[in-house]
Design an enzyme around this catalytic site. Structure first.
Site, PDB file in Angstrom:
ATOM      1  N   LYS A 112       0.814  -1.213   0.000  1.00  0.00           N
ATOM      2  CA  LYS A 112       0.000   0.000   0.000  1.00  0.00           C
ATOM      3  C   LYS A 112       0.851   1.268   0.000  1.00  0.00           C
ATOM      4  CE  LYS A 112      -4.228  -2.124   1.444  1.00  0.00           C
ATOM      5  NZ  LYS A 112      -3.860  -3.499   1.854  1.00  0.00           N
TER       6      LYS A 112
HETATM    7  C1  LIG Z   1      -4.551  -4.620   1.415  1.00  0.00           C
HETATM    8  C2  LIG Z   1      -3.803  -5.878   1.371  1.00  0.00           C
HETATM    9  C3  LIG Z   1      -4.174  -6.934   0.535  1.00  0.00           C
HETATM   10  C4  LIG Z   1      -5.414  -6.880  -0.317  1.00  0.00           C
HETATM   11  O1  LIG Z   1      -5.323  -5.887  -1.307  1.00  0.00           O
HETATM   12  P1  LIG Z   1      -6.624  -5.383  -2.070  1.00  0.00           P
HETATM   13  O2  LIG Z   1      -6.176  -4.300  -2.958  1.00  0.00           O
HETATM   14  O3  LIG Z   1      -7.549  -4.908  -0.984  1.00  0.00           O
HETATM   15  O4  LIG Z   1      -7.191  -6.548  -2.773  1.00  0.00           O
HETATM   16  C5  LIG Z   1      -3.377  -8.049   0.503  1.00  0.00           C
HETATM   17  N1  LIG Z   1      -2.279  -8.161   1.268  1.00  0.00           N
HETATM   18  C6  LIG Z   1      -1.886  -7.177   2.102  1.00  0.00           C
HETATM   19  C7  LIG Z   1      -0.668  -7.360   2.920  1.00  0.00           C
HETATM   20  C8  LIG Z   1      -2.619  -6.002   2.181  1.00  0.00           C
HETATM   21  O5  LIG Z   1      -2.223  -5.017   2.984  1.00  0.00           O
END
Ligand SMILES: *Cc1c(COP(=O)(O)O)cnc(C)c1O
Length: 462
Positions: A112
């Site tokens: 993210k």
């Molecule tokens: C947010 C997240 C996901 C899922 O991602 P999306 O975009 O919501 O599908 C998977 N793994 C981790 C570590 C995350 O922080």
């Protein structure tokens, strides 16, 4: 480039407006009016360029003249300078034909950061120019919140409130949100699940009086600029493995469908992606929907991959919008049905989805077994989310097409699960090694819209 809502009723916006707004006023999500493409030669020319240069070339058509080229290059450079790896998103080989895309070298150790660090710089550049102030409110199952707080801490024109489910995020995630000391960041522990947090954020956006009074802005994975930032590493990794001459496939640990939707956009832009494989944990609404056509939330079961403990997958609406031929009225109808409990995807739309997406789920035991096996056979320590990807990828890869699995977080973000499965304690990277000693600042709040809005008004003086 102009942006339209998936429900067809909200005003058409510019990139900058869509970025600052997040959720559309008709409850929908913004998407570009048309999806630009890169030619075979333009994709081939990404070979060997820096991550930042690739990011500039891939995102430029979407931002149009929002920023000058120099400004936009500066924004990208500042966004990624704090990453702990020169390649930003390096590839590691797991097996013949199977590669791991490490997306955890940012400041909060999860993918993210790629989107959030960029959004922080985009917001700052935009607000500086307009002299406006915004209040960012986000819901998190753990990683979005820490990434947002890290990206916006100390910025002049922004307050950040992050709602997370009390007791349901890992200690590292919680501490990453609660230890920054800047006055403009607020970690809010809500009594409920992630879906409750997400619902409260949606409710605040739909309370137009409140929304306008506090200058609400959203940076959840519904924000188009976040999806856009994530498109970049699909290109860089595929090109490293021979695209556009050669096709590749991706497996993506998925919750809110944001990351994998970025892969779909990359495909639509011309990147030769064969399959996009949705990998879910036991909270498998996406896998059930893609296999049966029925989208039916049925309660979150907490797992060792908490960032995917989701039953209402917001970005899936964007994929549905495309699958229904961009029919906003049809999407509004589905979302009305969802309020009553469930909807069923039409046969035509399901077929369209299946042209790009495969799906599978991975149990808790399989996740642990994969962490153990990957460590034994490759020395890689996977976080539980990445492990789900690796397990599902192994079942879906075909000879001749490289499979790239997205490693979405660093194992040290989920140390208990990783140690429980592998016997190895994953250490935090040096820059974060004193995290457990820093003091925390948390506000606990009931699962109640009025209480949350009052808190935000008080803290921001609105
Ligand atoms: C947010 C997240 C996901 C899922 O991602 P999306 O975009 O919501 O599908 C998977 N793994 C981790 C570590 C995350 O922080």
């Amino acid at each position: 480039m102009r942006y339209v809502s998936t429900r067809g009723q909200a005003p058409v916006l510019s990139f900058e407006e869509a970025m600052l707004t997040g959720l559309a006023r008709d409850g929908g999500l913004y998407l570009p009016e048309t999806i630009p493409t890169l030619s075979h030669d333009e994709i081939a020319a990404l070979e060997g360029v820096s991550y930042e240069e690739a990011a500039f070339r891939i995102m430029k058509p979407y931002i149009g003249d929002t920023f000058t080229d120099d400004e936009f290059r500066g924004i990208i450079a500042r966004a990624y300078e704090g990453f702990g790896h020169a390649a930003r998103a390096p590839l590691v080989q797991l097996d013949s034909g199977h590669f791991l895309l490490e997306l955890f070298h940012g400041p909060t150790l999860a993918f993210k950061d790629f989107a959030m660090q960029l959004i922080g710089q985009l917001f700052e550049a935009s607000l500086k120019r307009s002299g406006k102030r915004v209040c960012i409110v986000g819901a998190t199952s753990g990683d979005t919140g820490s990434a947002a707080i890290e990206a916006f801490r100390g910025l002049e024109a922004v307050d950040v409130f992050i709602l997370y489910p009390h007791g349901r995020v890992s200690e590292v995630q919680r501490r990453q949100m609660s230890t920054p000391s800047e006055d403009n960041v607020h970690a809010i522990a809500l009594d409920g699940h992630f879906d409750d947090c997400q619902a409260k954020v949606k409710d605040m956006f739909n309370d137009f009086e409140f929304r306008d009074a506090v200058g609400l802005a959203g940076v959840n994975s519904i924000n188009w600029a976040r999806v856009l930032a994530q498109v970049v590493y699909y290109f860089t990794s595929a090109v490293s493995l021979g695209a556009p001459q050669r096709k590749v496939s991706f497996t993506v640990p998925t919750g809110n469908f944001g990351d994998i939707f970025a892969g779909y956009i990359a495909k639509r832009m011309g990147l030769p992606i064969d399959r996009l494989v949705v990998a879910t944990n036991q909270n498998d609404i996406l896998h059930r929907c893609l296999s049966t056509s029925e989208y039916k939330p049925d309660g979150v079961i907490p797992s060792i991959s908490p960032s995917m403990d989701i039953q209402v997958s917001s970005n899936f609406e964007r994929a549905l919008f495309e699958a229904y031929g961009r029919d906003g009225a049809a999407i509004s109808q589905l979302m009305e049905e969802l309020k009553e409990g469930a909807f069923s995807v039409s046969q035509g739309a399901l077929q369209a989805l299946r042209e790009s997406f495969d799906s599978d789920r991975c149990s808790e035991d399989e996740t642990r077994a994969t962490i153990r096996a990957a460590h034994a056979t490759t020395g890689e320590l996977l976080c539980p989310h990445g492990a789900i990807g690796v397990k599902v990828a192994d079942e879906h890869r075909v000879a001749g097409t490289p499979m790239i699995t997205l490693a979405t977080a660093h194992p040290a973000k989920f140390p208990d699960a990783v140690e429980g499965a592998s016997g190895v304690h994953p250490p935090l990277p040096p820059a974060m090694s004193d995290l457990y000693e820093r003091s925390e600042r948390i506000t606990r709040v009931a699962n109640d819209l009025g209480a949350i809005e009052t808190l935000i008004r008080d803290r921001t003086g609105n």
